[in-house]
Design an enzyme around this catalytic site. Structure first.
Site, PDB file in Angstrom:
ATOM      1  N   ASN A  12       0.844  -1.202   0.000  1.00 31.21           N
ATOM      2  CA  ASN A  12       0.000   0.000   0.000  1.00 31.21           C
ATOM      3  C   ASN A  12       0.881   1.255   0.000  1.00 31.21           C
ATOM      4  OD1 ASN A  12       0.485   0.877   2.853  1.00 31.21           O
ATOM      5  ND2 ASN A  12      -0.375  -1.157   3.245  1.00 31.21           N
TER       6      ASN A  12
ATOM      7  N   PRO B 163      -2.099 -11.748  10.574  1.00 31.04           N
ATOM      8  CA  PRO B 163      -2.303 -11.526  12.020  1.00 31.04           C
ATOM      9  C   PRO B 163      -2.504 -10.040  12.272  1.00 31.04           C
ATOM     10  CG  PRO B 163       0.013 -11.956  11.545  1.00 31.04           C
ATOM     11  CD  PRO B 163      -0.756 -12.224  10.273  1.00 31.04           C
TER      12      PRO B 163
ATOM     13  N   LYS C  31     -13.268   0.135  17.227  1.00 28.33           N
ATOM     14  CA  LYS C  31     -11.938  -0.455  17.010  1.00 28.33           C
ATOM     15  C   LYS C  31     -11.194  -0.644  18.332  1.00 28.33           C
ATOM     16  CE  LYS C  31     -10.596   0.402  12.779  1.00 28.33           C
ATOM     17  NZ  LYS C  31     -10.120   1.152  11.607  1.00 28.33           N
TER      18      LYS C  31
ATOM     19  N   LYS D  13     -10.013  -4.338  19.321  1.00 23.82           N
ATOM     20  CA  LYS D  13      -8.583  -4.668  19.365  1.00 23.82           C
ATOM     21  C   LYS D  13      -8.053  -4.783  20.788  1.00 23.82           C
ATOM     22  CE  LYS D  13      -7.758  -3.184  14.775  1.00 23.82           C
ATOM     23  NZ  LYS D  13      -6.801  -3.504  13.729  1.00 23.82           N
TER      24      LYS D  13
HETATM   25  N1  CTP Z   1      -3.188  -3.076  12.589  1.00 25.89           N
HETATM   26  C1  CTP Z   1      -2.274  -4.058  12.925  1.00 25.89           C
HETATM   27  N2  CTP Z   1      -2.265  -5.244  12.275  1.00 25.89           N
HETATM   28  C2  CTP Z   1      -3.152  -5.500  11.271  1.00 25.89           C
HETATM   29  C3  CTP Z   1      -4.085  -4.493  10.914  1.00 25.89           C
HETATM   30  C4  CTP Z   1      -4.084  -3.304  11.589  1.00 25.89           C
HETATM   31  O1  CTP Z   1      -1.466  -3.832  13.840  1.00 25.89           O
HETATM   32  N3  CTP Z   1      -3.108  -6.639  10.654  1.00 25.89           N
HETATM   33  C5  CTP Z   1      -3.223  -1.840  13.351  1.00 25.89           C
HETATM   34  C6  CTP Z   1      -2.786  -0.614  12.600  1.00 25.89           C
HETATM   35  O2  CTP Z   1      -1.390  -0.394  12.742  1.00 25.89           O
HETATM   36  C7  CTP Z   1      -3.601   0.478  13.272  1.00 25.89           C
HETATM   37  C8  CTP Z   1      -4.861  -0.199  13.692  1.00 25.89           C
HETATM   38  O3  CTP Z   1      -4.560  -1.597  13.689  1.00 25.89           O
HETATM   39  O4  CTP Z   1      -2.978   0.916  14.480  1.00 25.89           O
HETATM   40  C9  CTP Z   1      -6.065   0.045  12.861  1.00 25.89           C
HETATM   41  O5  CTP Z   1      -5.876  -0.401  11.583  1.00 25.89           O
HETATM   42  P1  CTP Z   1      -7.082  -0.437  10.535  1.00 25.89           P
HETATM   43  O6  CTP Z   1      -6.547  -0.916   9.266  1.00 25.89           O
HETATM   44  O7  CTP Z   1      -7.775   0.891  10.558  1.00 25.89           O
HETATM   45  O8  CTP Z   1      -8.021  -1.468  11.215  1.00 25.89           O
HETATM   46  P2  CTP Z   1      -8.731  -2.681  10.645  1.00 25.89           P
HETATM   47  O9  CTP Z   1      -8.815  -3.683  11.734  1.00 25.89           O
HETATM   48  O10 CTP Z   1      -8.089  -3.131   9.381  1.00 25.89           O
HETATM   49  O11 CTP Z   1     -10.196  -2.105  10.392  1.00 25.89           O
HETATM   50  P3  CTP Z   1     -10.897  -1.583   9.069  1.00 25.89           P
HETATM   51  O12 CTP Z   1      -9.956  -1.802   7.915  1.00 25.89           O
HETATM   52  O13 CTP Z   1     -12.124  -2.380   9.019  1.00 25.89           O
HETATM   53  O14 CTP Z   1     -11.180  -0.119   9.332  1.00 25.89           O
END
Ligand code: CTP
Length: 396
Positions: free
Chosen positions: A208, A303, A337, A341
């Site tokens: 990305n 993960p 979130k 999390k």
């Molecule tokens: N993050 C992570 N590991 C992943 C995905 C996300 O550590 N596999 C962390 C990112 O670094 C960030 C937070 O989670 O601090 C939120 O990431 P985001 O992509 O917004 O969350 P998602 O769970 O992917 O939710 P969505 O895409 O549905 O908004």
């Protein structure tokens, strides 16, 4: 920190009332407060209120025989670890910049051999006046530290810079100064930054556009406050900030393994734009353009590093911070979130605001179980410094 003591000079301005709250916060944080109330300051707050909150005597008169007999002004000026001036009026700044010593507050400032922190408070025109700005430059050159002033509506009905910083911000600056500017010394922090890159075959990958800038700035800001920082970074074009240990990774799984290897840690800040999915089976050799048409790439979930660190039981860092870039219902999504999390804070921002994505400015909100703290729009580097300072407050 309980052995630390500040000498608090309260000048004469409407913001003097906030010095009472500051005194309360300092005592709560275990810091001793010995107050000096100027004559003008006593027009705004009473010695009795200040003394009751400080649990100490209030000094105000340079020529008081009893005060001098108990503790001379020279001794007073050296009896603390830090001298704090809040509110620092234009008059007090001018006196200190010019070495005047006609009253107890200015004499103390001239006689002290301890660091001095000022929280200016005055009308916007007084603040912007060339004389005040000259005095500010002189004081800075003399090594005086400053917190604020803030910009906003003022008691005099005008708007602009000049409002005294809020007591929690002054407290944070005091704690940082008392810790020699390194309030996170001895704390271990993990910061994830940049994108991850998930191979399809030995030459192709899914990734990305994350630049890693915000994560690198946070790693740098935490290190500047004394933290021992491991920056776990996906592929970026950035140089590692000075004093930060960088571990380079490509995939989400490597990022998680590097984070786990960096445990135990006190702080984890997950800023990386981790790929949510990776190609199902990694092809050992390059996929060829066969006659079968384009290959179907099956994806499996990666993960979640933030969630894994947040639920790491005994190895969980004391403060786990995630980021959420949203385009709508920012705070509601961030709260969901946070719960999903299991982290302590989500730094949420609205990326639909023009100029946020790829720009230099950001308006974020810190979402925690305790509520939502909305920060004004500011430069991304400033967001990093404010966040690091906010984290440091959490460890005081
Ligand atoms: N993050 C992570 N590991 C992943 C995905 C996300 O550590 N596999 C962390 C990112 O670094 C960030 C937070 O989670 O601090 C939120 O990431 P985001 O992509 O917004 O969350 P998602 O769970 O992917 O939710 P969505 O895409 O549905 O908004």
């Amino acid at each position: 920190m309980s052995d630390k003591r500040v000498l608090l000079i309260v000048g004469g301005g409407i913001a003097a009332y906030k010095a009472l709250e500051l005194t309360r916060l300092l005592r709560k944080a275990g810091v001793g407060v010995r107050p000096i109330l100027t004559k003008a300051g006593a027009e705004f707050v009473t010695p009795l209120s200040l003394s009751a909150l400080a649990e100490d005597k209030v000094y105000s008169d340079l020529f008081s025989l009893t005060d001098e007999a108990e503790m001379g002004h020279i001794e007073l000026s050296r009896s603390a670890d830090l001298v704090v001036v809040a509110p620092a009026t234009a008059d007090l700044m001018a006196k200190a910049a010019n070495g005047l010593a006609g009253d107890l507050a200015s004499t103390t400032l001239l006689a002290t051999d301890k660091p001095v922190l000022m929280a200016p408070a005055m009308n916007v025109r007084m603040w912007e006046h060339a004389a005040t700005q000259r005095n500010l430059a002189t004081l800075r050159a003399d090594g005086v530290l400053f917190v604020g002033p803030d910009e906003g509506a003022m008691a005099c009905g005008e708007y602009g810079p000049g409002r005294m910083a809020e007591p929690p911000a002054i407290l944070a600056a005091i704690m940082a100064a008392l810790a020699g500017g390194r309030p996170l010394a001895g704390r271990r922090a993990i910061v994830t930054a940049g994108p991850t890159a998930e191979p399809i075959d030995p030459v192709r990958l899914i990734t990305n556009r994350s630049s890693g800038k915000q994560g690198y700035a946070i790693a740098q800001a935490l290190a500047a406050l004394g933290a021992d920082v491991t920056l776990v970074s996906g592929p970026t074009a950035l140089a590692a900030p000075a004093g930060v240990k960088r571990v380079d990774v490509e995939t989400a799984r490597e990022m998680l393994a590097a984070c786990e290897a960096a445990l135990p840690a006190d702080i984890a800040v997950c800023v990386a734009a981790v790929a949510d999915w990776r190609p199902e089976t990694l092809n050992g050799s390059k996929i060829k353009k066969g006659a079968g048409g384009p290959p179907a790439i099956g994806l499996v979930e990666n993960p979640d590093i933030l969630a894994t660190l947040s639920t790491a039981k005994a190895r969980r860092p004391r403060l786990v911070v995630g980021f959420a870039a949203e385009t709508d219902d920012v705070e509601a999504h961030a709260q969901a979130k946070l719960a999903r999390k299991g982290c302590d804070w989500i730094v949420a921002n609205d990326v639909s605001v023009e100029g946020t994505m790829g720009g230099d400015q950001n308006a974020v909100a810190i979402v925690s179980k305790g509520g939502i703290e909305r920060w004004d729009r500011m430069a991304k580097g400033e967001v990093a410094r404010r966040l690091a300072a906010r984290i440091a407050e959490e460890f005081q």
